[in-house]
Design a protein around this motif. Sequence first.
Motif, short mmCIF file in Angstrom:
data_model
loop_
_atom_site.label_atom_id
_atom_site.label_comp_id
_atom_site.label_asym_id
_atom_site.label_seq_id
_atom_site.Cartn_x
_atom_site.Cartn_y
_atom_site.Cartn_z
N SER A 112 47.51 35.80 42.33
CA SER A 112 48.06 37.04 41.43
C SER A 112 48.44 38.27 42.32
CB SER A 112 47.09 37.53 40.33
OG SER A 112 45.84 37.88 40.93
N GLY A 113 48.95 39.11 41.78
CA GLY A 113 49.22 40.36 42.52
C GLY A 113 48.14 41.45 41.95
N GLY A 114 47.55 42.07 43.20
CA GLY A 114 46.69 43.00 42.80
C GLY A 114 47.13 44.33 42.57
N PHE A 190 58.90 38.80 40.40
CA PHE A 190 57.60 39.38 40.53
C PHE A 190 57.93 40.73 39.71
CE2 PHE A 190 57.39 36.52 44.00
CZ PHE A 190 56.19 35.79 43.80
N GLU A 191 56.95 41.58 39.89
CA GLU A 191 56.94 43.00 39.29
C GLU A 191 57.92 43.98 40.05
OE1 GLU A 191 54.12 41.21 39.29
OE2 GLU A 191 54.73 40.50 37.31
N THR A 192 58.50 44.74 39.34
CA THR A 192 58.95 46.02 39.79
C THR A 192 58.11 47.03 40.00
OG1 THR A 192 59.39 47.18 37.73
CG2 THR A 192 61.21 45.87 38.42
N GLU A 195 56.52 48.24 36.99
CA GLU A 195 55.93 47.45 36.17
C GLU A 195 54.50 47.29 36.66
OE1 GLU A 195 59.75 44.55 34.56
OE2 GLU A 195 58.68 43.99 36.50
N TYR A 196 54.29 47.21 38.03
CA TYR A 196 52.91 47.26 38.77
C TYR A 196 52.23 48.18 37.97
CZ TYR A 196 53.99 43.21 41.94
OH TYR A 196 54.17 42.16 42.65
N ARG A 197 52.71 49.52 38.01
CA ARG A 197 52.16 50.68 37.46
C ARG A 197 51.89 50.56 36.02
NH1 ARG A 197 54.47 56.12 36.15
NH2 ARG A 197 56.19 55.28 36.16
N ILE A 231 43.93 37.22 45.38
CA ILE A 231 45.10 38.19 45.50
C ILE A 231 45.95 38.03 46.56
CG2 ILE A 231 45.30 40.84 45.76
CD1 ILE A 231 43.83 39.98 43.02
N THR A 232 47.16 37.51 46.38
CA THR A 232 48.09 37.09 47.38
C THR A 232 49.22 38.38 47.83
OG1 THR A 232 49.54 36.40 45.76
CG2 THR A 232 47.84 34.72 46.83
N ASP A 233 49.33 39.37 47.17
CA ASP A 233 49.85 40.52 47.23
C ASP A 233 49.70 41.72 46.64
OD1 ASP A 233 51.40 38.59 45.45
OD2 ASP A 233 51.80 40.47 44.95
N MET A 234 49.80 42.57 47.02
CA MET A 234 49.52 44.10 46.30
C MET A 234 50.51 44.67 45.75
SD MET A 234 46.22 44.45 46.46
CE MET A 234 46.09 46.30 45.89
N1 HPA Z 1 53.20 38.96 40.35
C1 HPA Z 1 53.11 38.07 39.55
N2 HPA Z 1 52.63 36.94 39.94
C2 HPA Z 1 52.07 36.66 41.02
C3 HPA Z 1 52.11 38.00 41.93
C4 HPA Z 1 52.45 38.83 41.45
O1 HPA Z 1 52.50 40.09 42.36
N3 HPA Z 1 51.42 37.18 43.08
C5 HPA Z 1 51.08 35.81 42.85
N4 HPA Z 1 51.54 35.71 41.62
#
Ligand code: HPA
Length: 270
Positions: A112-114, A190-192, A195-197, A231-234
């Motif tokens: 997931s994205g942190g 992936f989120e803009t 969208e992360y906000r 957490i694979t990306d922030m």
């Molecule tokens: N967003 C959604 N799904 C994901 C992400 C992310 O940043 N990283 C890994 N899966």
Amino acid sequence: MFEIVQETVQYIQDKLNFSPEYGVILGSGLGGFTEDIEVEYTLPYNEIPNFPVSTVQGHKGALVFGKINGKNVVAMQGRFHFYEGYDMKEVTFPVRVMKYLGVKKLVVSNASGGVNPNYKVGDIVIIYDHINFMPEHPLRGKNDERFGPRFVNMSEPYSKNLIDKAKKLAQNLNIEVKDGIYLGLQGPTFETLSEYRMVKILGADCVGMSTVPEVIVARHMEMECFGVSVITDMGDENNINTVSHDEVLEAAKKAEPQVRLLIKQLIATD
Ligand code: HPA
């Protein structure tokens, strides 16, 4: 659908004579977990009647049956995502099958994205709650009481008992874990940054494209769930990131040994 599930279960039971108590769904880059299992049978999805077939690179498609420290386990190597075009009934079909094969406890993993600023890439997060932001609900439609009730209590989607055990284990094994709330979006983008906000404002700590429907369906059938996320990306609203599928797989692979160890020991000592 109940009959279709039973048909699939019957096929598997006729073939294997094996009753798993633990189910494990392996997320992106975490498929190596099957090496921790003393494998007795592997059934590719395309040989299982009524099973959908996995499409995404990095996700193998098979049910792997075997033992961890004497405990009977079935692992899903590769899962079905809503963004691939499956409907929610298909996405969650394997969870139904696991239930009737005998699975009582379901372990789900994902990448997931942190969005929690205290997280960093590579962190292992024990999911203690989720927010369902998927556009379709797996329990929509006529309810079959043989599976579970119409209205499902979701106040403890992830078992406190398993969370406590896992945290203690992590400490003993010297594995650093965090905990958090996972928000499920459909993807596949992936989120803009906005969208992360949004995800952060909504109260979640991380965001991904899976897990939520599977856990809902598992809870419908009163399976005990444990969820872990890498957490694979922030996702930081102020910084453009470079997240790509390759980056997700790479970061997940790095965390894999520890996630594997945690899940393995959780099952072994349960
Ligand atoms: N967003 C959604 N799904 C994901 C992400 C992310 O940043 N990283 C890994 N899966």
